[in-house]
Write a protein that holds these residues in place. Structure first.
Motif, PDB file in Angstrom:
ATOM      1  N   SER A 457       0.715  -1.262  -0.021  1.00 21.30           N
ATOM      2  CA  SER A 457       0.017   0.034  -0.045  1.00 21.30           C
ATOM      3  C   SER A 457       1.155   1.205   0.019  1.00 21.30           C
ATOM      4  O   SER A 457       2.020   1.310  -0.109  1.00 21.30           O
ATOM      5  N   SER A 458       0.134   2.274   0.121  1.00 22.49           N
ATOM      6  CA  SER A 458       0.832   3.922   0.191  1.00 22.49           C
ATOM      7  C   SER A 458       1.160   3.925   1.764  1.00 22.49           C
ATOM      8  O   SER A 458       0.808   3.145   2.570  1.00 22.49           O
ATOM      9  N   PRO A 459       1.857   5.069   2.050  1.00 25.05           N
ATOM     10  CA  PRO A 459       2.714   5.823   0.938  1.00 25.05           C
ATOM     11  C   PRO A 459       3.754   5.262   0.044  1.00 25.05           C
ATOM     12  O   PRO A 459       4.565   4.334   0.631  1.00 25.05           O
ATOM     13  N   VAL A 460       4.222   5.832  -1.193  1.00 24.20           N
ATOM     14  CA  VAL A 460       5.614   5.786  -1.741  1.00 24.20           C
ATOM     15  C   VAL A 460       6.315   6.770  -1.748  1.00 24.20           C
ATOM     16  O   VAL A 460       5.754   7.726  -2.440  1.00 24.20           O
ATOM     17  N   PRO A 461       7.370   6.875  -1.513  1.00 18.85           N
ATOM     18  CA  PRO A 461       8.412   7.893  -1.594  1.00 18.85           C
ATOM     19  C   PRO A 461       8.535   8.143  -3.092  1.00 18.85           C
ATOM     20  O   PRO A 461       8.606   7.433  -3.970  1.00 18.85           O
ATOM     21  N   ARG A 462       8.595   9.580  -3.487  1.00 16.46           N
ATOM     22  CA  ARG A 462       8.613   9.988  -4.795  1.00 16.46           C
ATOM     23  C   ARG A 462       9.973   9.197  -5.437  1.00 16.46           C
ATOM     24  O   ARG A 462       9.877   8.827  -6.694  1.00 16.46           O
ATOM     25  N   ASP A 463      10.985   9.145  -4.842  1.00 12.47           N
ATOM     26  CA  ASP A 463      12.004   8.553  -5.364  1.00 12.47           C
ATOM     27  C   ASP A 463      12.154   7.034  -5.497  1.00 12.47           C
ATOM     28  O   ASP A 463      13.008   6.327  -6.011  1.00 12.47           O
ATOM     29  N   ALA A 464      11.106   6.503  -4.965  1.00 15.75           N
ATOM     30  CA  ALA A 464      10.913   5.208  -5.123  1.00 15.75           C
ATOM     31  C   ALA A 464       9.842   4.873  -6.386  1.00 15.75           C
ATOM     32  O   ALA A 464       9.624   3.555  -6.573  1.00 15.75           O
ATOM     33  N   LEU A 465       9.165   5.884  -6.947  1.00 19.18           N
ATOM     34  CA  LEU A 465       8.076   5.550  -7.808  1.00 19.18           C
ATOM     35  C   LEU A 465       8.467   4.518  -9.086  1.00 19.18           C
ATOM     36  O   LEU A 465       7.786   3.511  -9.552  1.00 19.18           O
ATOM     37  N   GLY A 466       9.830   4.850  -9.409  1.00 11.94           N
ATOM     38  CA  GLY A 466      10.037   4.049 -10.511  1.00 11.94           C
ATOM     39  C   GLY A 466      10.649   2.492 -10.307  1.00 11.94           C
ATOM     40  O   GLY A 466      10.876   1.763 -11.065  1.00 11.94           O
ATOM     41  N   ALA A 467      10.593   2.200  -8.961  1.00 14.69           N
ATOM     42  CA  ALA A 467      10.780   0.917  -8.575  1.00 14.69           C
ATOM     43  C   ALA A 467       9.456   0.494  -8.050  1.00 14.69           C
ATOM     44  O   ALA A 467       9.719  -0.706  -7.480  1.00 14.69           O
ATOM     45  N   SER A 468       8.582   0.875  -8.546  1.00 12.40           N
ATOM     46  CA  SER A 468       7.057   0.512  -7.809  1.00 12.40           C
ATOM     47  C   SER A 468       6.064   0.122  -8.870  1.00 12.40           C
ATOM     48  O   SER A 468       6.176   0.924  -9.912  1.00 12.40           O
ATOM     49  N   THR A 469       5.429  -1.083  -8.793  1.00 12.31           N
ATOM     50  CA  THR A 469       4.543  -1.645  -9.631  1.00 12.31           C
ATOM     51  C   THR A 469       3.219  -1.700  -9.066  1.00 12.31           C
ATOM     52  O   THR A 469       3.027  -2.231  -7.959  1.00 12.31           O
ATOM     53  N   LEU A 470       2.312  -1.124 -10.031  1.00  8.96           N
ATOM     54  CA  LEU A 470       0.814  -1.499  -9.705  1.00  8.96           C
ATOM     55  C   LEU A 470       0.635  -2.918 -10.018  1.00  8.96           C
ATOM     56  O   LEU A 470       0.568  -3.508 -11.340  1.00  8.96           O
ATOM     57  N   ILE A 471       0.060  -3.805  -8.996  1.00  5.99           N
ATOM     58  CA  ILE A 471      -0.476  -5.314  -9.415  1.00  5.99           C
ATOM     59  C   ILE A 471      -1.843  -5.065  -9.408  1.00  5.99           C
ATOM     60  O   ILE A 471      -2.548  -4.713  -8.371  1.00  5.99           O
ATOM     61  N   ALA A 472      -2.575  -5.811 -10.521  1.00  9.04           N
ATOM     62  CA  ALA A 472      -3.994  -5.897 -10.530  1.00  9.04           C
ATOM     63  C   ALA A 472      -4.309  -7.235 -10.759  1.00  9.04           C
ATOM     64  O   ALA A 472      -3.795  -7.930 -11.688  1.00  9.04           O
ATOM     65  N   ASN A 473      -4.762  -7.935  -9.714  1.00  8.61           N
ATOM     66  CA  ASN A 473      -5.283  -9.369  -9.898  1.00  8.61           C
ATOM     67  C   ASN A 473      -6.766  -9.246 -10.374  1.00  8.61           C
ATOM     68  O   ASN A 473      -7.817  -9.317  -9.649  1.00  8.61           O
ATOM     69  N   VAL A 474      -6.815  -9.701 -11.428  1.00  7.47           N
ATOM     70  CA  VAL A 474      -8.382  -9.937 -12.062  1.00  7.47           C
ATOM     71  C   VAL A 474      -8.934 -11.169 -11.860  1.00  7.47           C
ATOM     72  O   VAL A 474      -8.277 -12.050 -12.700  1.00  7.47           O
ATOM     73  N   PHE A 475      -9.389 -11.491 -10.953  1.00  3.13           N
ATOM     74  CA  PHE A 475      -9.848 -12.952 -10.439  1.00  3.13           C
ATOM     75  C   PHE A 475     -10.015 -13.824 -11.314  1.00  3.13           C
ATOM     76  O   PHE A 475      -9.481 -15.041 -11.220  1.00  3.13           O
ATOM     77  N   ASP A 476     -10.941 -13.517 -12.275  1.00  3.20           N
ATOM     78  CA  ASP A 476     -11.305 -14.463 -13.350  1.00  3.20           C
ATOM     79  C   ASP A 476     -10.811 -14.168 -14.765  1.00  3.20           C
ATOM     80  O   ASP A 476     -11.376 -14.426 -15.641  1.00  3.20           O
ATOM     81  N   GLY A 477      -9.595 -13.360 -14.831  1.00  7.17           N
ATOM     82  CA  GLY A 477      -9.234 -12.930 -16.048  1.00  7.17           C
ATOM     83  C   GLY A 477      -8.453 -14.065 -16.646  1.00  7.17           C
ATOM     84  O   GLY A 477      -8.049 -15.080 -16.263  1.00  7.17           O
TER      85      GLY A 477
END
Length: 566
Positions: A457-477
């Motif tokens: 979860s958040s917060p994410v420091p600005r200097d770590a944004l480039g090393a952070s990934t949004l994960i979407a688990n689309v349960f029935d995808g």
């Protein structure tokens, strides 16, 4: 339906067979050998039970064109409703429910009774089965008859599809009750089915489980899984003795409206495994020759403009691995049964994952269109692992990150679609969003108490944004699902499908070792989409929306608040 159930068993009927075959027959026919002089045939009548007596008569005429099987051959009833079939030494004789009719349902459990076991000596006593098998059935009646009642079957209908409820203990039967019954509130379906692993080896729990499912009030069809076996059997032949006593044939078929349901048993039991704790059994995914012949014969009597729905326990193929116990070994033979057919779909369970597969010519499928197999979410998820909620029910998130739950199959003529119903997610949520950050992961092994908060979860420091990934688990995808991310007022960004574990379920399992089954771990998920967070976000709080079009084009969405610190 309730009127039929209340009138379904009268004094003019007799329940055939103490071993659990409850096909209805009239008292009047002479009880005599159904075999001919050579002892090789069985005959009887399929009739419309108009007056509820359960007895064929002038008031209850025979039904023409109905399929009856001995598990291999198929007979078609004549104008008078009568059929004749070869009679093996041991067999289950059953009617293939025709469209517009329904067999009697067992009171309280709503299990269909459409069969008559023929096992004169019962289950072999030398097997010393832990769980009760079939008692000797004795001689067959002169006429093995099957009663059917007319039943309204619209071409558009819903089916509840459950797999792997798999309670290991009485407490886990409680979990099945709490998660399934509550989640079905408001669901308007015509019948339900369970695609195996009804139990987790303790088959003495069948009666209680069936009574609970019976309260749903729907006819309920079942097939067995690898945990519904009599493990003392040396091979496949007598490995379903308890299942057969309770549920009937281990494979069968029925028509509903324009749809044929093939309920198959692809668990090929190979006997005792001395290397398994407790002496569990070995098995593989395979259909035996008698079953393949049965399917060929049913399909020979099934028009091409019929949707064919196959239900099995072990998948045709899984993304997990290519082990024989996870995948159907005679896949090409299975595919050959459906050559030229355009309207097919199959469903399986077993792996406790959620998967979509589309088979084409490269896979050996030669049907008119690719064959879609949907591996269904397990009701038990991670085998009822994980922390307990406020009800005292295990969270049971699956190893691929899907919540435990079940599916609704919606059929409309030759078309179908499915809908995932999570058992616990708020508002039936269809995806979960989290943030996987190298920065957050630095101290995860050192600080267990804060691991989940920091990693996901958040917060994410600005200097770590480039090393952070949004994960979407689309349960029935699956292959047809498309996913995009929108941050604030920025342009949408297409997300990329990745085979990887869900960090959320990794953390759930890591933080709850004491309540996790020892063999459970997070595994690669086939329905994860990722996108790197933009490195140029200024400090502040942003709305993040993930929008998806699911396997059937249905809109899905999720959101989170992203906090970026300076």
């Amino acid at each position: 339906m309730s009127e039929w159930l209340s009138n379904g068993v009268t004094r003019r009927e007799v329940l055939i067979g103490a071993a659990g075959g409850l096909a209805l027959a009239a008292v009047e026919p002479h009880i005599a050998a159904a075999q001919d002089a050579a002892g090789t045939q069985v005959s009887g009548m399929v009739f419309e039970d108009r007056d509820g007596s359960g007895a064929p008569s002038a008031a209850n005429p025979g039904l023409a064109g109905v399929l009856v099987s001995n598990g291999r051959e198929i007979a078609v009833t004549g104008a008078d409703g009568r059929y004749t079939l070869p009679l093996p030494d041991e067999a289950t004789i059953f009617v293939v429910k025709p469209a517009g009719f329904m067999p009697p349902l067992e009171p309280e459990t709503n299990l269909p009774r459409f069969y008559r076991h023929h096992q004169p000596k019962g289950s072999p006593p030398e097997l010393n089965l832990t769980f009760e098998g079939l008692a000797p059935t004795g001689p067959l009646p002169a006429s093995v008859d099957f009663a059917l009642r007319r039943h309204d079957e619209p071409k558009a209908f819903d089916v509840v599809m459950v797999t792997d409820p798999q309670p290991e203990t009485g407490a886990e039967v409680d979990f099945v009750r709490e998660d399934l019954i509550q989640a079905l509130a408001g669901v308007d379906a015509r019948f339900g089915l369970t695609a195996g692993d009804i139990m987790f080896d303790d088959l003495s729990l069948y009666p209680r489980s069936n009574a609970i499912v019976g309260t749903i009030g729907l006819p309920w069809w079942n097939i067995g899984g690898n945990h519904d076996l009599n493990l003392e059997a040396p091979d496949r032949r007598y490995s379903r003795e308890t299942f057969k006593r309770v549920f009937g044939p281990n494979y069968y078929a029925f028509f509903y409206a324009q749809t044929l349901f093939l309920m198959l048993d692809d668990v090929n039991y190979l006997g005792f495994d001395p290397h398994k704790p407790g002496g569990g059994g070995k098995y593989e995914g395979r259909l035996d020759e008698g079953q393949l012949e049965f399917v060929r014969n049913v399909l020979a009597h099934t028009p091409e403009d019929t949707l064919v729905v196959v239900v099995m326990h072990i998948p045709i193929r899984t993304f997990l691995d290519d082990e024989p116990y996870q995948n159907l070994q005679d896949r090409e033979t299975f595919f050959s049964l459906f050559e030229g057919r355009r309207f097919t779909v199959s469903f399986a369970g077993h792996t406790h994952t959620t998967e979509h597969h589309y088979f084409d010519a490269a896979d050996g499928w030669n049907g008119g269109t690719p064959h879609h197999q949907h591996v269904l979410t397990a009701l038990s998820g991670s085998w009822w692992s994980g922390p307990y909620d406020h009800r005292g029910v295990a969270s049971a998130d699956s190893r691929d990150g899907s919540p435990n739950g079940f599916h609704i199959l919606s059929v409309d003529g030759l078309n179908y679609r499915t809908r995932f119903v999570p058992a616990k997610e708020p508002n039936g949520r269809q995806m979960r969003l989290s943030i996987d950050s190298r920065f957050h992961g630095i101290s995860k092994d050192a600080d267990r108490d804060f691991r989940q908060l920091q990693l996901l979860s958040s917060p994410v420091p600005r200097d770590a944004l480039g090393a952070s990934t949004l994960i979407a688990n689309v349960f029935d995808g699956g292959d047809k699902t498309r996913v995009k991310m929108v941050i604030g007022d920025r342009a949408p960004v297409e997300m990329t499908r990745r085979a990887r574990p869900d960090p959320f379920v990794q953390e759930v399992f890591a933080r709850n070792e004491a309540s996790k089954k020892p063999w459970v771990s997070a595994d690669n998920s086939s329905h994860i989409w990722t996108a790197r967070l933009p490195a140029d976000l200024a400090p502040g709080t942003y709305r993040v929306v993930v929008e998806a079009a699911g396997e059937y084009g249905q809109p899905l969405s999720g959101r989170l608040a992203l906090e970026v610190t300076g």
